[in-house]
Design an enzyme around this catalytic site. Structure first.
Site, short mmCIF file in Angstrom:
data_model
loop_
_atom_site.label_atom_id
_atom_site.label_comp_id
_atom_site.label_asym_id
_atom_site.label_seq_id
_atom_site.Cartn_x
_atom_site.Cartn_y
_atom_site.Cartn_z
N ASP A 1 -11.01 3.52 4.49
CA ASP A 1 -11.41 2.11 4.44
C ASP A 1 -12.94 1.96 4.41
O ASP A 1 -13.45 0.88 4.13
CB ASP A 1 -10.88 1.38 5.68
CG ASP A 1 -9.61 0.60 5.39
OD1 ASP A 1 -9.50 0.05 4.28
OD2 ASP A 1 -8.76 0.53 6.29
N GLN B 1 -4.51 -0.97 9.73
CA GLN B 1 -4.49 -2.31 9.15
C GLN B 1 -5.09 -3.34 10.11
O GLN B 1 -4.75 -3.36 11.30
CB GLN B 1 -3.04 -2.70 8.77
CG GLN B 1 -2.92 -4.03 8.06
CD GLN B 1 -3.57 -4.06 6.67
OE1 GLN B 1 -3.71 -3.02 6.02
NE2 GLN B 1 -3.98 -5.22 6.21
N LYS C 1 0.84 -1.20 0.00
CA LYS C 1 0.00 0.00 0.00
C LYS C 1 0.87 1.25 0.00
O LYS C 1 0.62 2.20 -0.75
CB LYS C 1 -0.93 0.00 1.22
CG LYS C 1 -2.07 -1.02 1.12
CD LYS C 1 -2.87 -1.16 2.41
CE LYS C 1 -3.95 -2.24 2.26
NZ LYS C 1 -4.73 -2.48 3.48
N1 GUN Z 1 -7.12 -6.25 6.40
C1 GUN Z 1 -7.55 -7.00 5.37
N2 GUN Z 1 -8.15 -6.22 4.44
C2 GUN Z 1 -8.09 -4.96 4.90
C3 GUN Z 1 -8.54 -3.71 4.38
O1 GUN Z 1 -9.13 -3.60 3.31
N3 GUN Z 1 -8.29 -2.63 5.17
C4 GUN Z 1 -7.65 -2.73 6.36
N4 GUN Z 1 -7.47 -1.61 7.07
N5 GUN Z 1 -7.23 -3.86 6.88
C5 GUN Z 1 -7.44 -4.97 6.13
#
Ligand code: GUN
Length: 284
Positions: free
Chosen positions: A121, A98, A54
Site C-alpha cells: 500500500d 484494509q 481485490k
Molecule cells: N481504504 C481505502 N483505500 C484503501 C487503500 O488503497 N488501501 C487500504 N489498505 N485501505 C484502503
C-alpha cells in the site's frame, strides 16, 4: 466541448492481464508464487466489497491470497501479532491492511508495524519517505493508478498546472508528490483553501479526492482540463457518484474519468503490480 472518457476499467483489465502473464513467467523462472495477505478487521460493508474485489483480481492474475478476516472487536495487540507473523512468512510478499480500522485500533501503529518490504500500500513511513525522495519504494495504489490514467491520455504532465483537492495520506499527498516528480506545478488544496473554485479553474490537471459527492462542478473546471475523480459516494437514491459532477464537468473538460469504472479498478490493478514487485524484490 464534450470530454473524452478515461476508461479505467479497460486500462485496469489490460494491466491485470499483463500482470497475469508476468506472474506466469515469474513462477516458471523462480518456482515462487507471489503472495498477498489481506487483513480485514470488522464488517464495514464497503471495505468487504473492496477486499472481495481485490482478492478476486489476485486470483485471476495467479497471485496467492492469504485471507485474514478478523472480528471487529479484535484487540490491537492481536492484530499486531497477525502482522508480525505475516512479516515473518516467506510465502507472503505483500500485506494489505484494509482501512478504515475500527476506532479502538490506532491505524498509525498498525501501518508502521507492516514490514516496509511487504508494504504494497506504500503507507509505511519508510516508503512515504522514499516517495518524497523520488527513490524506488512502494507507491500507494490509488495515486499510482491516477498517474497511469493521465499517461494513458497521451497528454504530457510536465509543465502543467496540477491541482489536487484533498490532502489525505492515502491519495492527496502522494498524488501531489507523484505529479511533482512528473514535473507538474502542483497545488494541494483542502477544506481551508481560500477560493477553491478559482484555484481549480487554474488546473490543467485536476485530481478530486475530497470524499464529497459531486463537489467539483462545471464552473470549477478549465476548458480542456484533464479531470480525475477519485471519489466513490452513494447518493440517497442509490446512485454511485464521484467527487466530480460528471454531467456538468464533461461539458468543460478535455478528459474525464467516470465513476464507477474509473480510478477504482486502477487501484486494484496497481495492488497486483505492487505485489509482483514485492515478490521480485524478495527473490532478488
Ligand atoms: N481504504 C481505502 N483505500 C484503501 C487503500 O488503497 N488501501 C487500504 N489498505 N485501505 C484502503
Amino acid at each position: 466541448m464534450s470530454a473524452r472518457c478515461i476508461d479505467g476499467k479497460q486500462l485496469a483489465k489490460d494491466i491485470r492481464e499483463g500482470v497475469g502473464a508476468d506472474v506466469k513467467a515469474f513462477v516458471a523462472g523462480t518456482g515462487v508464487r507471489p503472495g498477498l495477505a489481506v487483513v480485514l478487521v470488522g464488517d464495514d460493508p464497503a471495505s468487504a466489497v473492496y477486499v472481495r474485489n481485490k482478492k478476486k483480481a489476485c486470483d485471476a492474475a495467479g497471485l496467492f491470497v492469504v485471507d485474514h478476516p478478523l472480528p471487529a472487536a479484535t484487540p490491537q495487540a492481536a492484530l499486531l501479532d497477525v502482522i508480525q507473523r505475516l512479516n515473518a512468512d516467506d510465502a507472503v510478499h505483500g500485506i494489505l491492511v484494509q482501512l478504515p480500522l475500527p476506532a479502538h485500533i490506532d491505524s498509525q501503529v498498525i501501518l508502521h508495524a507492516v514490514s516496509p518490504d511487504k508494504d504494497v500500500d506504500g503507507f509505511h513511513p519508510f516508503n512515504v519517505g522514499r516517495l518524497v525522495e523520488g527513490a524506488a519504494g512502494f507507491v500507494p495504489c490509488t495515486p499510482k493508478g491516477v498517474i497511469r490514467m493521465i499517461e494513458s491520455t497521451g497528454e504530457t504532465i510536465q509543465g502543467k498546472q496540477a491541482v489536487v483537492v484533498g490532502r489525505s495520506n492515502i491519495v492527496g499527498k502522494p498524488a501531489a508528490m507523484l505529479l511533482l516528480h512528473h514535473h507538474a506545478t502542483v497545488t494541494l488544496c483542502h477544506s481551508r483553501t481560500r477560493d477553491l473554485p478559482a484555484v481549480c479553474r487554474g488546473a490543467d490537471i485536476l485530481v478530486a479526492a475530497i470524499g464529497k459527492p459531486q463537489f467539483i462542478t462545471g464552473d470549477m473546471v478549465k476548458d480542456g482540463a484533464i479531470v480525475l475523480d477519485v471519489g466513490i459516494n452513494r447518493l440517497d437514491d442509490g446512485r454511485l457518484v464521484g467527487d466530480v459532477h460528471f454531467e456538468q464537468v464533461r461539458e468543460r473538460a478535455g478528459w474525464i474519468s467516470p465513476v464507477p469504472g474509473g480510478v477504482g479498478p486502477m487501484t486494484i490493478a496497481m495492488l497486483l503490480v505492487n505485489t509482483l514487485e514485492g515478490a521480485r524484490r524478495a527473490v532478488a
